[in-house]
Design an enzyme around this catalytic site. Structure first.
Site, PDB file in Angstrom:
ATOM      1  N   GLY A  46      46.246  50.888  40.545  1.00 31.52           N
ATOM      2  CA  GLY A  46      45.864  49.558  40.051  1.00 31.52           C
ATOM      3  C   GLY A  46      47.005  48.931  39.257  1.00 31.52           C
ATOM      4  O   GLY A  46      47.338  47.757  39.436  1.00 31.52           O
ATOM      5  N   HIS A  47      47.630  49.729  38.391  1.00 35.38           N
ATOM      6  CA  HIS A  47      48.770  49.208  37.611  1.00 35.38           C
ATOM      7  C   HIS A  47      49.924  48.844  38.548  1.00 35.38           C
ATOM      8  O   HIS A  47      50.612  47.835  38.339  1.00 35.38           O
ATOM      9  CB  HIS A  47      49.280  50.263  36.624  1.00 35.38           C
ATOM     10  CG  HIS A  47      48.313  50.610  35.537  1.00 35.38           C
ATOM     11  ND1 HIS A  47      47.636  51.806  35.500  1.00 35.38           N
ATOM     12  CD2 HIS A  47      47.921  49.916  34.445  1.00 35.38           C
ATOM     13  CE1 HIS A  47      46.871  51.855  34.422  1.00 35.38           C
ATOM     14  NE2 HIS A  47      47.019  50.720  33.760  1.00 35.38           N
TER      15      HIS A  47
END
Ligand code: PAF
Length: 288
Positions: A46-47
């Site tokens: 996600g990051h």
């Protein structure tokens, strides 16, 4: 932490504020545009998607890693929050991030200034973590002042945080454009989160039910069911699925986060928070 300045072709790790400012100054001088992706580390895909988005919108990408004490309350997981700077830096380098900023010091010993947030920061998370958005607003303001980015990217996973930061930067005239990045999910639909690594197999299986219940609730509301009836049912389904408790299941305006009731007209955001085998989970999705 001692001051570090590691520079290789196309990548730098900086821990001192002075070194950070001089690198930003140099980039500004040569006409680069700068994106900031603030994180607390323990990075996951996600990051990395935030970095990818940042790269589309700026010529230089700065990621910060700082586990911000002011957004944790007593009894929360500040001390045990996963920290693995080496692996995080490898992932960021691989993703094409230009600079990782791991501040050696964020708050001076005489620090006494707070940032008070209202509007979208009120209710929902704040009813359960009263300190949280003031802490987030403080660290984000300080990071914006140090990095002075043109844009900053925040994930929709923390939807209330995203709106709070939009309000904060607009209200305080911080010259940055806030971009939102969509939630990345595991194959079973669980929203990616650094805290997912706290789960054992049993907890992880229960956690996977959250988004299934959320989708069903969003569909019922979209199909015209009364919001209270749908959200109460979702909360009951979560308890039946094995969640410890439910903090909230709510439908809110997509910008102001004002709570909605009755039958939905137009679009809204469904937001929920619950504890699952001791781990606090949040999730949200669009409705309508
Ligand atoms: O979303 C997070 O990881 C944190 O709240 C943030 C924005 C990095 C501030 O510490």
């Amino acid at each position: 932490m001692s001051t570090e300045f590691i520079q290789e072709a196309g990548f730098a790790l900086i821990t001192s504020e002075v070194d950070l400012r001089s690198q930003i100054w140099e980039w500004r001088g040569s006409g680069e545009t700068i994106a900031l992706v603030p994180t607390m580390g323990a990075l996951h895909a996600g990051h990395i998607s935030l970095i990818a988005k940042a790269k589309q919108h700026a010529s230089k990408v700065v990621a910060s890693i700082y586990v911000n004490e002011t957004q944790f309350a007593e009894g929360e997981d500040l001390d045990t929050y996963p920290r693995d700077h080496e692996q995080d830096c490898e992932m960021l380098k691989e993703a094409g991030c230009d600079l990782v900023y791991i501040p050696a010091k964020m708050y001076g010993s005489h620090h006494s200034t707070t940032v008070s947030v209202g509007g979208p920061a009120l209710g929902l998370e704040t009813n359960h973590r009263a300190h949280f958005f003031a802490g987030v607003a403080l660290i984000v303001t300080k990071l914006m002042n140090r990095v002075q980015p043109d844009i900053a990217i925040f994930g929709e996973k923390d939807y209330q945080q995203l709106l709070t930061i939009r309000r904060l930067t607009a209200d305080l005239d911080i010259p940055v454009r806030i971009l939102a990045a969509p939630i990345l999910r595991e194959p079973d639909g669980l929203a990616m989160s650094s805290r997912n690594r706290y789960f054992d197999n049993v907890g992880r299986a229960v956690a996977g039910q959250l988004n299934i219940i959320m989708r069903a609730c969003a569909k019922a509301i979209k199909d015209g069911e009364d919001i209270k009836i749908s959200t109460d049912k979702a909360a009951a389904d979560m308890i039946a699925a094995g969640f410890d408790n439910v903090n909230y299941v709510a439908v809110a305006d997509i910008n102001s986060l004002e709570l909605l009731s009755g039958r939905l007209e137009g679009s809204a955001r469904l937001l929920m928070a619950a504890h699952c085998k001791g781990v606090r989970l949040i999730d949200n999705c669009a409705v309508g």
